[in-house]
Design an enzyme around this catalytic site. Structure first.
Site, short mmCIF file in Angstrom:
data_model
loop_
_atom_site.label_atom_id
_atom_site.label_comp_id
_atom_site.label_asym_id
_atom_site.label_seq_id
_atom_site.Cartn_x
_atom_site.Cartn_y
_atom_site.Cartn_z
N CYS A 83 -14.45 66.80 29.21
CA CYS A 83 -15.59 65.85 29.49
C CYS A 83 -16.76 67.04 29.99
CB CYS A 83 -15.63 64.78 30.47
SG CYS A 83 -16.76 63.71 30.49
N HIS A 194 -11.53 62.00 27.65
CA HIS A 194 -10.54 62.16 28.82
C HIS A 194 -8.93 61.97 28.22
CE1 HIS A 194 -13.33 62.27 32.01
NE2 HIS A 194 -14.16 61.46 31.46
N GLU A 196 -6.38 62.22 29.96
CA GLU A 196 -5.91 61.61 31.04
C GLU A 196 -5.89 60.21 31.04
OE1 GLU A 196 -9.69 62.30 33.14
OE2 GLU A 196 -8.44 63.47 31.50
#
Length: 216
Positions: A83, A194, A196
């Site tokens: 990001c 992202h 994650e």
């Protein structure tokens, strides 16, 4: 697996990144490094980031991470940016009235702005861009291993790196304009999305990162 340093320069909650790394690499030592000394000996660096680019750049530089990152790149240490962690590696950002970034990649970071076209229902696309988008893999890379082309990843951002005329492009998507979902060069891979927060597909990308030797 060795030591993985997640650089903590005060921008964003890093625990979701660390937890995801713990899940895909339970034998690795995952460290939230607030100083270069805490990152010493790391076999991989992860550069996250959430928030305004000026604050991110200030925090990154004041923490002493700029020379750490430069040394890691020179040493061919695998590096993953996420990001704003990707955006600070660019040349310049339009955010905060213009901010010079690390200039690792030559591309600019642009604001979506009012120029976004109308969505299907006649309303303008909303900023920030928030949600799941399919990502086209524009070239082969070890971090795409086991991930189908056009897989969906989760995005949250108001600024973007253009996909057009981008020699470092590794993945692209569209939100009114074509944008870089991922860029790569030598031992650096960076994503606008992202991983994650991108369910099993994102975990696969992180799993690929922790086994990557830094060569495309």
């Amino acid at each position: 697996m060795g030591k993985i340093a997640v650089l903590d320069y005060g921008m964003g909650n890093l625990h979701s990144v660390a937890s995801a790394l713990d899940k895909v690499a339970p034998q690795a030592e995952v460290v939230l490094a607030q100083t270069p000394e805490q990152a010493e000996g790391a076999e991989r660096l992860l550069v996250p980031g959430v928030g305004a680019i000026r604050d991110c750049m200030t925090g990154f530089v004041e923490a002493g991470f700029a020379p750490l990152l430069e040394d890691a790149i020179a040493a061919e240490t695998p590096v993953l940016g996420i990001c704003v962690g990707m955006q600070i590696m660019m040349r310049h950002s339009e955010e905060n009235n213009g901010v010079d970034c690390l200039d690792i990649f030559p591309q600019p970071v642009k604001f979506f702005g009012k120029a976004l076209p109308l969505a299907a229902m006649g309303e303008r696309l909303k900023v920030p861009h928030m949600g799941w988008n399919s990502v086209r893999q524009t070239r082969e890379h070890p971090l795409w291993a086991g991930i189908a082309d056009n897989s969906r990843f989760y995005f949250v951002h108001s600024y973007y790196v253009p996909a057009e005329d981008n020699a470092d492009l590794a993945g692209s998507t569209d939100y009114g304009v074509p944008l870089a979902a991922a860029v790569a060069r030598e031992n650096i891979f960076a994503t606008q999305f992202h991983p994650e927060k991108s369910a099993e597909t994102g975990l696969q990308l992180l799993k690929n990162f922790v086994s990557w030797n830094g060569r495309a």
